[in-house]
Motif scaffolding. Structure first.
Motif, PDB file in Angstrom:
ATOM      1  N   CYS A   1      24.367 -36.301 -22.767  1.00 46.90           N
ATOM      2  CA  CYS A   1      22.980 -35.843 -22.877  1.00 46.90           C
ATOM      3  C   CYS A   1      22.905 -34.812 -24.145  1.00 46.90           C
ATOM      4  N   THR A   2      24.134 -34.311 -24.381  1.00 49.82           N
ATOM      5  CA  THR A   2      24.063 -33.055 -25.392  1.00 49.82           C
ATOM      6  C   THR A   2      24.439 -33.876 -26.557  1.00 49.82           C
ATOM      7  N   PRO A   3      23.507 -33.837 -27.892  1.00 51.44           N
ATOM      8  CA  PRO A   3      23.959 -34.696 -28.753  1.00 51.44           C
ATOM      9  C   PRO A   3      24.721 -33.874 -29.859  1.00 51.44           C
ATOM     10  N   ALA A   4      25.552 -34.458 -30.418  1.00 53.29           N
ATOM     11  CA  ALA A   4      26.635 -33.729 -31.562  1.00 53.29           C
ATOM     12  C   ALA A   4      25.425 -32.816 -32.542  1.00 53.29           C
ATOM     13  N   VAL A   5      25.759 -31.773 -32.929  1.00 52.47           N
ATOM     14  CA  VAL A   5      25.081 -30.700 -34.061  1.00 52.47           C
ATOM     15  C   VAL A   5      25.505 -31.322 -35.340  1.00 52.47           C
ATOM     16  N   THR A   6      24.321 -31.640 -35.979  1.00 52.24           N
ATOM     17  CA  THR A   6      24.611 -32.176 -37.399  1.00 52.24           C
ATOM     18  C   THR A   6      24.844 -30.930 -38.445  1.00 52.24           C
ATOM     19  N   VAL A   7      25.859 -30.950 -38.807  1.00 51.55           N
ATOM     20  CA  VAL A   7      26.361 -29.856 -39.953  1.00 51.55           C
ATOM     21  C   VAL A   7      26.931 -30.297 -41.056  1.00 51.55           C
TER      22      VAL A   7
ATOM     23  N   GLY B   1      30.018 -15.221 -26.899  1.00 54.45           N
ATOM     24  CA  GLY B   1      28.873 -14.704 -26.171  1.00 54.45           C
ATOM     25  C   GLY B   1      28.622 -15.486 -24.837  1.00 54.45           C
ATOM     26  N   GLU B   2      27.782 -15.890 -24.590  1.00 61.35           N
ATOM     27  CA  GLU B   2      27.590 -16.879 -23.189  1.00 61.35           C
ATOM     28  C   GLU B   2      27.199 -18.169 -23.726  1.00 61.35           C
ATOM     29  N   HIS B   3      27.577 -18.602 -25.066  1.00 68.19           N
ATOM     30  CA  HIS B   3      27.149 -19.982 -25.543  1.00 68.19           C
ATOM     31  C   HIS B   3      28.321 -20.772 -25.435  1.00 68.19           C
ATOM     32  N   GLU B   4      28.317 -22.059 -24.973  1.00 65.45           N
ATOM     33  CA  GLU B   4      29.573 -23.006 -25.025  1.00 65.45           C
ATOM     34  C   GLU B   4      29.555 -23.795 -26.084  1.00 65.45           C
ATOM     35  N   ARG B   5      30.597 -24.114 -26.557  1.00 68.74           N
ATOM     36  CA  ARG B   5      31.336 -24.886 -27.734  1.00 68.74           C
ATOM     37  C   ARG B   5      30.553 -26.157 -27.851  1.00 68.74           C
ATOM     38  N   ARG B   6      29.834 -26.666 -28.943  1.00 68.15           N
ATOM     39  CA  ARG B   6      29.452 -28.184 -29.086  1.00 68.15           C
ATOM     40  C   ARG B   6      30.082 -28.935 -30.070  1.00 68.15           C
ATOM     41  N   GLU B   7      30.130 -30.213 -29.778  1.00 69.84           N
ATOM     42  CA  GLU B   7      30.668 -31.037 -30.752  1.00 69.84           C
ATOM     43  C   GLU B   7      29.666 -30.848 -32.232  1.00 69.84           C
TER      44      GLU B   7
ATOM     45  N   ALA C   1      35.931 -29.622 -39.868  1.00 72.24           N
ATOM     46  CA  ALA C   1      36.298 -28.206 -40.027  1.00 72.24           C
ATOM     47  C   ALA C   1      34.933 -27.391 -39.699  1.00 72.24           C
ATOM     48  N   THR C   2      34.174 -27.838 -38.832  1.00 73.74           N
ATOM     49  CA  THR C   2      33.118 -27.192 -38.141  1.00 73.74           C
ATOM     50  C   THR C   2      32.895 -27.414 -36.707  1.00 73.74           C
ATOM     51  N   THR C   3      31.994 -26.294 -36.173  1.00 75.94           N
ATOM     52  CA  THR C   3      31.961 -26.214 -34.825  1.00 75.94           C
ATOM     53  C   THR C   3      30.349 -25.446 -34.582  1.00 75.94           C
ATOM     54  N   ALA C   4      29.836 -25.580 -33.436  1.00 75.50           N
ATOM     55  CA  ALA C   4      28.562 -24.906 -33.012  1.00 75.50           C
ATOM     56  C   ALA C   4      28.764 -24.386 -31.667  1.00 75.50           C
TER      57      ALA C   4
ATOM     58  N   PRO D   1      19.617 -24.458 -27.269  1.00 80.50           N
ATOM     59  CA  PRO D   1      19.854 -24.592 -28.570  1.00 80.50           C
ATOM     60  C   PRO D   1      20.910 -24.215 -29.432  1.00 80.50           C
ATOM     61  N   THR D   2      21.156 -24.600 -30.559  1.00 83.11           N
ATOM     62  CA  THR D   2      22.387 -24.164 -31.294  1.00 83.11           C
ATOM     63  C   THR D   2      22.074 -22.678 -31.920  1.00 83.11           C
ATOM     64  N   ALA D   3      22.910 -21.798 -31.276  1.00 81.07           N
ATOM     65  CA  ALA D   3      22.810 -20.325 -31.795  1.00 81.07           C
ATOM     66  C   ALA D   3      23.989 -19.840 -32.772  1.00 81.07           C
TER      67      ALA D   3
END
Length: 163
Positions: A26-32, A55-61, A66-69, A73-75
């Protein structure tokens, strides 16, 4: 011989695994956009060492190398392989032996921190209303330290002698 259903604990584990697979989808990959030097071998150890939570934010695809988010919403967005900054008068902060050049946007909510003195450089763009810079830079420091420093924002020896 008839097939028996799995024992109750095994069914619970299977159901939880299926639910996790559905929720993850359900959580799409972040476009970076990847950095210009994202394929630099120095990025690999740093990106492998980034924490699962800042912080309190989980890592996303993300969609590029060489990127991560972090956050939904993306913080926070982290990119390794940006061009290392040269000498500058931009504000520099040293956080646990990692030097960062820190700039904010015109609205004052989006900040960009770029490592100084490391090649490849790491860039972190973050929403200051969602995560404190001090927390973020401390938590990302051990990963960034995987890229050796070859210079500092302020050489402490030069500062002591007034040069």
């Amino acid at each position: 011989m008839p097939l028996l259903p799995p024992p109750r604990p095994a069914r619970a584990v299977l159901a939880a695994g299926a639910l996790a697979a559905v929720l993850t989808g359900c959580t799409p990959a972040v476009t970076v956009d990847s950095a210009e030097n994202a394929t630099d071998p120095g990025c690999a150890p740093a990106m492998l060492a980034v924490p699962e939570v800042v912080g309190e934010h989980e890592r996303r695809e993300t969609t590029s190398q060489a990127t991560t988010a972090y956050g939904d919403p993306t913080a926070v967005v982290v990119r390794c392989g940006v061009t290392p900054p040269g000498p500058t008068t931009d504000p520099c902060s040293s956080v646990n032996e990692v030097d960062w050049l820190v700039r904010q946007d015109d609205e004052g909510t989006t900040w960009t921190a770029t490592t100084y003195g490391r090649d490849p450089a790491v860039e972190v763009v973050f929403d200051s209303t969602a995560v404190a810079s001090s927390t973020l830079l401390v938590e990302l420091g051990p990963a960034v330290e995987q890229i050796p420093a070859d210079r500092r924002c302020l050489d402490l020896e030069d500062a002591a002698t007034g040069l």
